[in-house]
Design a protein around this motif. Structure first.
Motif, PDB file in Angstrom:
ATOM      1  N   TYR A  30      11.754  15.310   8.863  1.00  0.00           N
ATOM      2  CA  TYR A  30      10.832  15.583   9.949  1.00  0.00           C
ATOM      3  C   TYR A  30      11.412  15.191  11.305  1.00  0.00           C
ATOM      4  N   LYS A  36       5.725  19.805  14.321  1.00  0.00           N
ATOM      5  CA  LYS A  36       5.072  18.511  14.208  1.00  0.00           C
ATOM      6  C   LYS A  36       4.325  18.432  12.868  1.00  0.00           C
ATOM      7  N   PRO A  37       4.444  17.319  12.131  1.00  0.00           N
ATOM      8  CA  PRO A  37       3.714  17.220  10.863  1.00  0.00           C
ATOM      9  C   PRO A  37       2.210  17.125  11.108  1.00  0.00           C
ATOM     10  N   LYS A  38       1.434  17.699  10.192  1.00  0.00           N
ATOM     11  CA  LYS A  38      -0.015  17.699  10.344  1.00  0.00           C
ATOM     12  C   LYS A  38      -0.602  16.305  10.116  1.00  0.00           C
ATOM     13  N   LYS A  39       0.004  15.558   9.167  1.00  0.00           N
ATOM     14  CA  LYS A  39      -0.488  14.227   8.867  1.00  0.00           C
ATOM     15  C   LYS A  39       0.651  13.228   9.015  1.00  0.00           C
ATOM     16  N   VAL A  40       0.320  12.059   9.464  1.00  0.00           N
ATOM     17  CA  VAL A  40       1.305  10.994   9.596  1.00  0.00           C
ATOM     18  C   VAL A  40       1.426  10.297   8.246  1.00  0.00           C
ATOM     19  N   TRP A  41       2.649  10.136   7.778  1.00  0.00           N
ATOM     20  CA  TRP A  41       2.870   9.456   6.496  1.00  0.00           C
ATOM     21  C   TRP A  41       3.783   8.287   6.718  1.00  0.00           C
ATOM     22  N   PRO A  43      -0.005   6.685   5.917  1.00  0.00           N
ATOM     23  CA  PRO A  43      -1.191   6.497   6.767  1.00  0.00           C
ATOM     24  C   PRO A  43      -1.450   5.003   7.012  1.00  0.00           C
ATOM     25  N   LEU A  48      -8.559   3.171   6.476  1.00  0.00           N
ATOM     26  CA  LEU A  48      -9.068   4.010   5.385  1.00  0.00           C
ATOM     27  C   LEU A  48     -10.065   3.247   4.538  1.00  0.00           C
ATOM     28  N   GLU A  52     -10.325   6.270  -0.302  1.00  0.00           N
ATOM     29  CA  GLU A  52      -9.177   6.986   0.252  1.00  0.00           C
ATOM     30  C   GLU A  52      -7.873   6.243  -0.005  1.00  0.00           C
ATOM     31  N   PHE A  56      -4.604   7.747  -2.003  1.00  0.00           N
ATOM     32  CA  PHE A  56      -3.248   7.732  -1.474  1.00  0.00           C
ATOM     33  C   PHE A  56      -2.295   6.978  -2.398  1.00  0.00           C
TER      34      PHE A  56
END
Length: 140
Positions: A30, A36-41, A43, A48, A52, A56
């Motif tokens: 990345y 740009k990534p849709k989700k930050v990994w 998290p 959370l 959730e 994960f």
């Protein structure tokens, strides 16, 4: 070969290109991607809920299992274990000298070597016969 090596060492480290729309430099592929990534990994687990977080964790464990799976290596290890256990069992039943008066697998040994003896011209295994002295009564 050496002129190229010297030229590369003198050039210095390569400069990374600036990323467009990058709020944070993500590790791996990345960092070099222009999307740009849709989700930050990974998290932020403090934000959370418990449910959730559990989801994960399950996803992370599944990804780790898939990434570290070595089916060919596992197959060869299982075959090696099976072969070594089989070898030890066969050796202990058919060939090992137990140093006891009555051997525990004498019946199996005699049947096995009797069956093998029918296929070969020479007798490979002789059951342990007690060495009794011959008497004159036995000869009559």
């Amino acid at each position: 070969m050496f002129p190229t090596l010297i030229r590369r060492l003198a050039a210095g480290p390569p400069v990374a290109p600036k990323l467009r729309n990058a709020t944070r430099a993500a590790p791996g592929i990345y960092a070099n991607s222009r999307y740009k990534p849709k989700k930050v990994w990974p998290p932020d687990f403090s934000k959370l809920s418990g449910k959730e977080q559990f989801r994960f964790e399950k996803r992370y464990k599944r990804r780790v299992r898939l990434a570290t799976a070595r089916p060919r290596w596992d197959k060869y290890v299982r075959l090696a274990q099976l072969g070594s256990v089989t070898f030890v069992l066969v050796y202990s039943v058919l060939f090992m000298d137990w140093n006891t008066e009555k051997q525990p697998f004498e019946g199996i040994r005699s049947r096995f070597w009797g069956a093998i003896g029918t296929f070969s011209s020479e007798r490979r295994y002789q059951g342990q016969q007690p060495d009794l002295p011959t008497t004159t009564a036995d000869q009559k």
